[in-house]
Design an enzyme around this catalytic site. Structure first.
Site: not given
Lengths: 311, 311, 311, 311
Positions: B50-51, B169, B171, B194
């Site tokens: 996402s980043n 992961k 989040s 996450g």
């Protein structure tokens, strides 16, 4: 340029993208489906909306679908192309391609992945950048059930100040917001109901029509609700509206695109399989769906394809 | 094949994709950033998470980023590639490309557009199809803040039965679920926190490490929290954990990728602008961010780039 | 007055209010239950919490329960009385009554009916008015699953500035918030986990104990989790924590008070029926519950009441 | 007994309970307010609804308000008493008291504290127990903004099978549900819109009227919307409807009961202070409110109390 140049009043099916047994875009089926729908007094079509599985298609397929649809849609009906992507530049590129292919307008879903960042300022900049770059009018697309974001009336009114942004398809179902958009935005700003389940109350609050999944399988009924409303025959409009709710639920928030395609297969159009991860409707569900269609008189002896297998 | 082949224990930054002033992928900056991070005892990197603005990149750019990262990441560190798309076939294709480029594993975000249709059955089929096709191990990616869907422990345990699916992961921040996944899934199934905001409590519930946006700007602190935990020094772990919360909030759910990139620019890495519709952090916010970084001692005299302009 | 006067460290069951077959408060059963629980090293009891069905009792019954409990609770254990009502004046009145009866502290749930109006300012005024009027220390009670409101760490820290407000029972399960409350509030401010499902991660973030429905039926296990944690035996703590999750789920968010009372009936305490509209656990559910209790070793040959009927 | 015995068609203000400067119920003000409202063609009044601060009143005050209202309401107008409590027995007791005092019907909010337990079965048993015990007809009250629970059309239809349950006030704003309740429940089952913001679309879907906070301060406008609708004058109905939205927002979900009471004070009725924890409207907000009332022509030279102080 006045926003009134393109009048949106009327009913539009957001047409599914048909796939063949190998999962490829079935362009012939698409052409054939449009031919069937053309028999009704629909104002036009939305191509590559949520029901068109836009997000499932690669770049090449998107153009293929737009080109096929444009060839099949007569010039007196509008072709509205769904072109909203997560990035602004991708949205601009697809918008320009749609215009080149001959779309009359684009329907632009808001980006939504970085939900916390989708501030009014970010959305305004995004939509105005797209509207500046678009050779054809832009219609906003609010679809909270898919995006997790519900554009407020205030934000919509702000965005709507751009002269190339002429309306909104609102699928949120909040009719107060439809009234509020009327109050806050320019009178020329046109609201389309995004689901048949609230078509009548949306019309009562000033919507000029609707983009309705249901119009793929029950175009006559959708058109009738609006005609009754326009004639002031509210009781008839309401009776038909209420009768359509279970059908609409089944092919939208109930079982979604797989059910819509299954229903099309039960009628005189080609539905076919959805694209993975969407799974085709199970046999059990298909039986339930058939019963719902029958009860609401969407599926009748004459309307059904008698020799259809698999359901 | 045993799930233990690839051990995930450790800390991973989900690295941003740097863009230059024209908005193009800045491969040199990416290489240089990885060089800086390589000085820390990170277990590896997540590329195109996402980043990493995966959803903002076109097909060509995605491969470009993966190739650049692979060249910069030493072979003793893992490269985990984000490859989750809305369609199953697109996910499979990107997964295979990532494997060819040399990724050690893929991180696959669940599809989410048709939220109502993302039943356990659909998700199971999707992930197993991807895992069957993937030459490298698959890690699930649960990110409710972006997808609007929170995979349940039961669904994860079901999906995790596939031998090529080795971990998740998560989040979502629900630490009870981390315990529940431990209880329901095979003991070899590896959970990665996450977000740094709940690293310590996640470790206390059995997580083996974390994929942490914060590790892009405070890798030493993230590593320390885990080291203190492993040594049983809970008070120190907690103090550092609590100290990092405001920094983490700022660059994640607070102000997101724009703030993460701005913070990188304040430190010894290249952040640069996000891609539209994301807007760069405003000057006012950047000042606030700088104060937060200073207060938490992430930004110190030695760590900052003194001649950096614009902040 | 220092907040350290009343130290809350430890485990507390929020005890149910027993009703007899006619629906009246069964004071004898209450006394007997407390006698059973007194055998454990519990720090005290919460009387008239959510599990105590406070909102189901009329004014007279509330006092009756408090008086009965006070008589049964030894002086070396704390009695914490739930006194939160929707109106400030009603909360003050019940708080004063509880103090007169001998409660050591009150647990005050925030008002929540007019959700949109429960601004930080309104909540601050409410809690400070109550704390000013209360002769005994006040503990905040955050219970979003029942109130629909989740007090933020910032609001809690603001409210916690009052010297007579010494802690919070937080049932929201957000462990990041527990860390944040530690960061923002005075170090003397004491956080109690509001559910056994996240006891260990809450302790890892600095909670001093817990008010745990599970402690009504598995006090030994709840105490053990905390003891292992305090000794640094994290693996044992985690194993027990994870083992308790399904039991805890069953008697809290799964099937609620009816299941908690049914479990008590299966063990060495009196549960009895809940008050309407709550319905007793169905026979089918009771069988499932029994299996869950057995699997987690909460119900063993020695612990169960062999001749109990109806389950 | 037929459900048609009590016809609910029309507009009802849910009247606030006035308090004096000491916080006591101001019975004279209540009497005087009803006298003012009696000049309009309202169908009746809801006493002790959400705007009546039912949950803020003790047992004695509730009866006092009902008795005062009954004395002031003429026999040709309906008095509907809010009697929903969290426990079934408390609801039955208050319902019987209301009937004795002369209420024509009761409006029963669903219990909601134990949200997870409020299954259709539990709600059905609760409402049928109340309806069995009630000497007067029962109207359901769905208020998700306060209760956190939105009764589904299916559950309502199930509950509505009881012959003493004649209708529902639905404040949820989901007009599709109004259509669905029409479809699923008996035709005699009467739906009242729970907020003026969606009065017109609710009427278009078959609602027979509304219980509208706005009717406390703009009864003439609320009545006009319905009259225009009944005459088929949809454009006029819509214009007035849209004009009222900002006023309605201000006194409902915007600023709530404090704003409603403040607006009453600006007009020809007594509002007075709300009960704590609700705080009176701040001076700044009151100025904004006044501007909103003026812009919508609810407050005009003739309607306002010129010598009113404090606003």
């Amino acid at each position: 340029m006045s926003k009134k140049v393109l009048r949106l009043e009327g009913i539009y099916p957001p047409i599914p993208t048909p796939f063949d047994a190998e999962g490829k875009v079935a362009t012939n089926a698409l052409t054939e489906n449009v031919r069937v729908w053309n028999q009704h007094k629909l104002r036009g079509y939305v191509v590559l909306g949520s029901n068109g599985e836009l997000i499932m298609l690669d770049d090449r397929e998107r153009l293929q679908v737009l080109e096929t649809a444009r060839a099949a849609i007569p010039s007196d009906k509008l072709m509205i192309a769904g072109t909203g992507c997560q990035s602004t530049v991708a949205t601009v590129n697809l918008t320009r391609d749609a215009a080149k292919i001959g779309a009359d307008a684009v329907l632009v879903l808001n980006p939504s992945y970085y939900k916390g960042r989708m501030t009014p300022e970010v959305l305004l900049r995004h939509f105005h950048t797209v509207a500046d770059a678009s050779p054809i009018p832009v219609i906003l697309y609010n679809m909270p059930a898919c995006t997790g974001i519900d554009l407020s009336a205030e934000t919509v009114a702000l965005i709507a100040e751009h002269e190339n942004i002429i309306g909104i398809k609102d699928s949120g179902g909040n009719v107060v917001k439809i009234g509020d958009m009327r109050r806050l935005a320019d009178r020329d700003f046109q609201v389309l109901a995004g689901s048949a389940s609230f078509l009548l109350p949306a019309l009562s609050m000033g919507a000029v029509g609707g983009v309705l999944a249901l119009a793929n399988i029950a175009p006559a009924q959708c058109l009738s609700i609006r005609e009754h409303f326009l004639k002031g025959e509210l009781d008839q409009a309401r009776d038909l509206q209420v009768q359509m709710i279970p059908v609409n639920n089944a092919v939208t928030r109930g079982w979604g695109v797989p059910a819509l395609k299954a229903a099309m297969d039960m009628l005189d159009t080609y539905g076919g399989p959805p694209r993975l991860p969407l799974l085709p409707l199970s046999k059990e569900r298909a039986h339930e769906l058939k019963a719902i269609l029958r009860k609401a008189e969407v599926l009748t002896e004459t309307a059904s394809k008698e020799n259809k297998e698999g359901w």
